[in-house]
Design a protein around this motif. Structure first.
Motif, mmCIF file in Angstrom:
data_model
loop_
_atom_site.group_PDB
_atom_site.id
_atom_site.type_symbol
_atom_site.label_atom_id
_atom_site.label_comp_id
_atom_site.label_asym_id
_atom_site.label_seq_id
_atom_site.Cartn_x
_atom_site.Cartn_y
_atom_site.Cartn_z
ATOM 1 N N ALA A 107 10.610 12.318 -19.589
ATOM 2 C CA ALA A 107 11.529 13.399 -19.229
ATOM 3 C C ALA A 107 11.238 14.691 -19.967
ATOM 4 O O ALA A 107 11.785 15.747 -19.619
ATOM 5 N N HIS A 108 10.373 14.651 -20.965
ATOM 6 C CA HIS A 108 10.038 15.872 -21.705
ATOM 7 C C HIS A 108 9.178 16.837 -20.882
ATOM 8 O O HIS A 108 9.106 18.024 -21.214
ATOM 9 N N LEU A 120 5.836 1.650 -15.052
ATOM 10 C CA LEU A 120 7.054 1.358 -15.806
ATOM 11 C C LEU A 120 8.085 0.724 -14.881
ATOM 12 O O LEU A 120 8.569 1.366 -13.950
ATOM 13 N N ALA A 121 8.425 -0.528 -15.139
ATOM 14 C CA ALA A 121 9.362 -1.255 -14.286
ATOM 15 C C ALA A 121 10.803 -0.828 -14.559
ATOM 16 O O ALA A 121 11.142 -0.399 -15.664
ATOM 17 N N ASP A 122 11.646 -0.936 -13.515
ATOM 18 C CA ASP A 122 13.086 -0.673 -13.638
ATOM 19 C C ASP A 122 13.375 0.726 -14.161
ATOM 20 O O ASP A 122 14.335 0.938 -14.919
ATOM 21 N N LEU A 180 16.841 5.068 -16.468
ATOM 22 C CA LEU A 180 17.334 6.439 -16.368
ATOM 23 C C LEU A 180 18.859 6.460 -16.423
ATOM 24 O O LEU A 180 19.461 7.257 -17.157
ATOM 25 N N ASP A 181 19.486 5.558 -15.650
ATOM 26 C CA ASP A 181 20.954 5.508 -15.650
ATOM 27 C C ASP A 181 21.489 5.193 -17.041
ATOM 28 O O ASP A 181 22.471 5.791 -17.497
ATOM 29 N N THR A 182 20.856 4.235 -17.727
ATOM 30 C CA THR A 182 21.302 3.848 -19.063
ATOM 31 C C THR A 182 21.187 5.008 -20.042
ATOM 32 O O THR A 182 22.101 5.274 -20.837
ATOM 33 N N LEU A 183 20.076 5.719 -19.981
ATOM 34 C CA LEU A 183 19.859 6.836 -20.901
ATOM 35 C C LEU A 183 20.826 7.980 -20.621
ATOM 36 O O LEU A 183 21.272 8.663 -21.554
ATOM 37 N N PHE A 199 12.391 4.100 -24.097
ATOM 38 C CA PHE A 199 11.770 5.244 -24.774
ATOM 39 C C PHE A 199 10.678 5.860 -23.902
ATOM 40 O O PHE A 199 10.525 7.088 -23.881
ATOM 41 N N SER A 200 9.918 5.034 -23.188
ATOM 42 C CA SER A 200 8.845 5.559 -22.331
ATOM 43 C C SER A 200 9.410 6.490 -21.274
ATOM 44 O O SER A 200 8.836 7.546 -20.990
#
Length: 231
Positions: A54-55, A79-81, A86-89, A48-49
Motif C-alpha cells: 500500500a506504500h 499473496l493469498a487472501d 486488506l479488510d483486517t488492516l 505486513f506484505s
C-alpha cells in the motif's frame, strides 16, 4: 504503471489507499512490528506484505494507488487472501482510504500526522524549483517547495490538517494569494495526490497522535505500548 502481467481494474483518479504507521522490523515472535501512535501492532508476514504494498507501486508508476491496484499487485506477487488482509488492516487502522478533495481526505488529515523519515536537502542552482529529500549523498524523492515545506514542518503540528492550515497561514502572511499555497484544502489535495512516491521511498510516513481503541477491534489483543529505546 501496473504490476507486470496484471491489468488492474480502472481506478478513480482520486481513489487512494494509504498505510498508517511506521515499521519497526521483525519482532521476537516472528511478526513484523509497526508503530501506530503510542502502541505497537504486530503483523503476520502476509498482512505486513499487503501493508507494504500500500506504500506505492512497486514498479514506480505514477497512477493513483488505490485498493484495486494494491490487490492486483498482491495477486501478481502470489499473496493469498489479500482482500481479507486488506479488510483486517483497515479495521485495525493501518490502512485508510481517502479521496483528495472529498470529506474522506479531511477525515484522514484530522486523525494522522505526517512524519519525515529523511532529511531536507533543499534545491540546487541547476534546478531551483525542485526540492530534494533524502540522506547525505542520496536523493530519495523530489517535490515542489510547497510539498517540501509540508514534509519538513508538518510533524510540529498535532495533525496533518493543522499543518495544512499553518502552512497556508504562513504563505498568506508572506503575501501569497494562490489557493494552492494558502487554502488548506488545496494544500491537502496537492499533498495527497503526490504522497505515494514519498511513502514508497521511505521519505515520510503517516502516523496517529496517541492511540484510541476501535470498538470494531473488540476481541483482538490490545497493542502493546511502544517500549523505551535504550542507547
Amino acid at each position: 504503471m501496473s504490476a507486470p502481467g496484471v491489468t488492474p481494474p480502472p481506478s478513480s483518479a482520486a481513489d487512494l489507499l494509504l498505510p498508517v504507521g511506521h515499521s519497526l522490523g521483525l519482532g521476537d515472535q516472528g511478526a513484523v512490528e509497526v508503530r501506530l501512535g503510542a502502541s505497537v501492532e504486530e503483523l503476520p508476514l502476509e498482512e505486513f506484505s499487503l501493508w507494504a504494498l500500500a506504500h506505492g507501486d512497486p514498479d514506480g508508476g505514477d497512477e493513483p494507488w488505490g485498493a484495486d491496484r494494491v490487490l492486483a499487485a498482491a495477486e501478481q506477487a502470489g499473496l493469498a487472501d489479500a482482500g481479507t488482509h486488506l479488510d483486517t488492516l483497515e479495521q485495525r487502522g493501518l490502512l485508510v482510504r481517502a479521496t483528495p478533495g472529498e470529506a474522506s481526505a479531511r477525515a484522514l488529515a484530522d486523525r494522522v500526522r505526517l512524519l519525515p523519515l529523511a532529511l531536507g536537502l533543499g534545491n540546487t542552482r541547476v534546478q531551483p524549483q525542485v526540492y530534494r529529500l533524502g540522506r547525505s549523498g542520496e536523493v530519495l524523492a523530489v517535490g515542489s517547495s510547497t510539498t517540501y515545506d509540508l514534509v519538513t514542518w508538518a510533524h510540529m503540528e498535532t495533525s496533518l490538517w493543522r499543518a495544512c492550515v499553518a502552512s497556508g497561514a504562513v504563505a498568506a502572511r508572506a503575501g501569497a494569494t494562490d489557493p494552492g499555497l494558502v487554502d488548506p484544502d488545496e494544500l491537502l489535495t496537492g499533498l495527497l495526490s503526490t504522497l505515494h512516491p514519498l511513502l514508497s521511498t521511505g521519505t515520510v510516513c503517516l502516523d496517529t497522535w496517541g492511540w484510541r481503541r476501535d470498538p470494531a477491534a473488540a476481541g483482538r489483543p490490545r497493542p502493546r505500548p511502544v517500549p523505551p529505546r535504550t542507547r
